[in-house]
Design an enzyme around this catalytic site. Structure first.
Site, PDB file in Angstrom:
ATOM      1  N   ASP A  64       0.770  -1.184   0.033  1.00 12.03           N
ATOM      2  CA  ASP A  64       0.219   0.190  -0.084  1.00 12.03           C
ATOM      3  C   ASP A  64       0.929   1.253   0.107  1.00 12.03           C
ATOM      4  OD1 ASP A  64       0.845  -0.100   2.675  1.00 12.03           O
ATOM      5  OD2 ASP A  64      -1.234   0.139   3.692  1.00 12.03           O
ATOM      6  N   SER A  65       2.061   0.969  -0.117  1.00 14.63           N
ATOM      7  CA  SER A  65       3.026   2.283  -0.278  1.00 14.63           C
ATOM      8  C   SER A  65       2.686   2.810  -1.693  1.00 14.63           C
ATOM      9  CB  SER A  65       4.463   1.517  -0.214  1.00 14.63           C
ATOM     10  OG  SER A  65       4.672   0.663  -0.941  1.00 14.63           O
ATOM     11  N   ASP A 103      -1.121  -6.180  -0.220  1.00 10.27           N
ATOM     12  CA  ASP A 103      -1.055  -5.504   0.947  1.00 10.27           C
ATOM     13  C   ASP A 103      -2.683  -5.026   1.396  1.00 10.27           C
ATOM     14  OD1 ASP A 103       0.066  -4.639   3.340  1.00 10.27           O
ATOM     15  OD2 ASP A 103       1.056  -3.166   2.184  1.00 10.27           O
ATOM     16  N   LYS A 133      -1.115  -9.586   3.188  1.00 10.99           N
ATOM     17  CA  LYS A 133      -0.319  -8.782   4.142  1.00 10.99           C
ATOM     18  C   LYS A 133      -1.202  -8.052   4.751  1.00 10.99           C
ATOM     19  CE  LYS A 133       2.906  -5.708   3.906  1.00 10.99           C
ATOM     20  NZ  LYS A 133       2.335  -4.756   4.725  1.00 10.99           N
ATOM     21  N   GLU A 135      -1.140  -5.431   8.879  1.00  8.26           N
ATOM     22  CA  GLU A 135      -0.425  -4.792   9.685  1.00  8.26           C
ATOM     23  C   GLU A 135      -0.998  -4.955  11.305  1.00  8.26           C
ATOM     24  OE1 GLU A 135       0.221  -0.555   8.882  1.00  8.26           O
ATOM     25  OE2 GLU A 135       1.024  -1.152   6.913  1.00  8.26           O
ATOM     26  N   GLU A 202       9.455  -3.924  10.314  1.00  8.61           N
ATOM     27  CA  GLU A 202      10.005  -2.772   9.841  1.00  8.61           C
ATOM     28  C   GLU A 202      10.390  -1.684  10.647  1.00  8.61           C
ATOM     29  OE1 GLU A 202       7.237  -0.800   7.145  1.00  8.61           O
ATOM     30  OE2 GLU A 202       8.284   0.917   7.152  1.00  8.61           O
TER      31      GLU A 202
HETATM   32  O1  KIV Z   1       3.517  -0.944   1.676  1.00 14.68           O
HETATM   33  C1  KIV Z   1       4.828  -1.512   1.560  1.00 14.68           C
HETATM   34  O2  KIV Z   1       5.392  -1.393   0.651  1.00 14.68           O
HETATM   35  C2  KIV Z   1       5.165  -2.397   2.751  1.00 14.68           C
HETATM   36  C3  KIV Z   1       6.487  -2.651   2.574  1.00 14.68           C
HETATM   37  C4  KIV Z   1       7.464  -1.605   3.184  1.00 14.68           C
HETATM   38  C5  KIV Z   1       6.822  -3.902   3.503  1.00 14.68           C
HETATM   39  O3  KIV Z   1       4.467  -2.800   3.594  1.00 14.68           O
END
Ligand code: KIV
Length: 300
Positions: A64-65, A103, A133, A135, A202
């Site tokens: 989600d970056s 994510d 993924k 968090e 992280e």
């Molecule tokens: O969103 C992302 O790119 C991430 C990575 C930094 C692990 O969660």
């Protein structure tokens, strides 16, 4: 891993990639057991996924970056499921061998376990992903159990969890007091017990990440967490020097794509302004006889 061997019948030395298998969560665990390091990068589009896959990356995270490095938001909070799925599909079209992880964006799994399972399922059904993924630690155990219960592999994410940036008071390292470090280790063990196949750590102290990695049987993937993790991940736009707003301390820049893009764009502008582009080489021609016919038709 890559081998160099002369190709039969030619004098040219060609790199020969060993036959790679499609990466699975089981193979990641086996890599940890064999103390083989795991590689992961983010991707948000087809050409990047293709290049990473061809380079031999183990896992691709559609992070989600995306919100920050591609869509230009200030943080990851505005990213929606529809945006994630749109980019996931592009990545899935480009990567064939890496394990593909979607994510889960902010508020796609926090409100209820039902919405968590439904949204995780969308990553597989509509996004072409193979795992998700999310968090958080102990507060996410129900979601992890429910999603894995639906047959969807889950990667955890502890330490600096960007979706909690407002609670954490900024993008800052985590687990730096004895109490916070102990809590992080406990959360890691709970996530493993709940069924996570792997865990991102992280921006946590290297010694803590190494200790967590040793205590877990699932692989840890570090970002700003030192060399003692079972694998490493970076945001690809940071690695390529493509995201110019800021670069975290833990990033190693392998290229300056932003600078290179600016150079290419400036050169193009000058070429167009000075009529140096396009040349005959970049133009389409018409047969002389057809041209003469046209001229005489127009004159006649
Ligand atoms: O969103 C992302 O790119 C991430 C990575 C930094 C692990 O969660």
């Amino acid at each position: 891993m890559s081998t160099i061997a002369p190709s039969v019948g030619t004098s040219v030395i060609q790199p020969v990639a060993p036959l790679r298998k499609k990466m699975t969560t089981t193979m990641l665990r086996q890599k940890k057991a064999r103390a083989e390091i795991i590689t992961m990068l983010t991707a948000y589009d087809y050409p990047t996924a293709l290049a990473e896959d061809q380079a031999g990356i183990d896992c691709i995270l559609v992070g989600d970056s995306l919100g920050m490095v591609v869509l230009g938001y200030q943080n990851t909070l505005p990213v929606t499921m529809d945006e994630m799925l749109h980019h996931s599909r592009a990545v899935a079209r480009g990567a064939k061998l890496a394990l593909l992880i979607g994510d889960m964006p902010f508020m796609s799994y926090q409100a209820s376990t039902e919405s968590a399972v439904r949204n995780a399922g969308r990553f597989l059904q509509e996004g072409g992903m193979e795992a998700v993924k999310l968090e958080g630690g102990r507060e996410r155990l129900d979601a992890v159990r429910a999603i894995t219960g639906a047959g969807i592999p889950v990667m955890g994410h502890l330490g600096l969890t960007p979706q909690s940036v407002n609670q954490l008071g900024g993008f800052r390292p985590q687990g730096r007091s004895a109490g916070a470090a102990k809590r992080l280790l406990e959360d890691a063990l709970l996530l493993e017990e709940a069924g996570c196949f792997s865990l991102v750590l992280e921006s946590v102290p290297a010694r803590l990440a190494e200790l967590v990695s040793r205590r877990l049987s699932i692989p840890t993937i570090g970002i700003g967490a030192g060399v003692g993790c079972d694998g490493q991940v970076l945001v690809t736009h940071d690695l390529l020097g493509l995201f110019d707003r800021f670069t975290p301390k833990f990033v190693k820049k392998y290229a300056d794509f932003h600078g290179e893009m600016q150079r290419a764009f400036s050169e193009y502008i000058v070429d167009v302004q000075t009529r140096a582009f396009p040349t005959a080489q970049h133009s389409v021609e018409i047969e002389e006889t057809e041209w003469q016919q046209l001229i005489s038709d127009l004159e006649g």
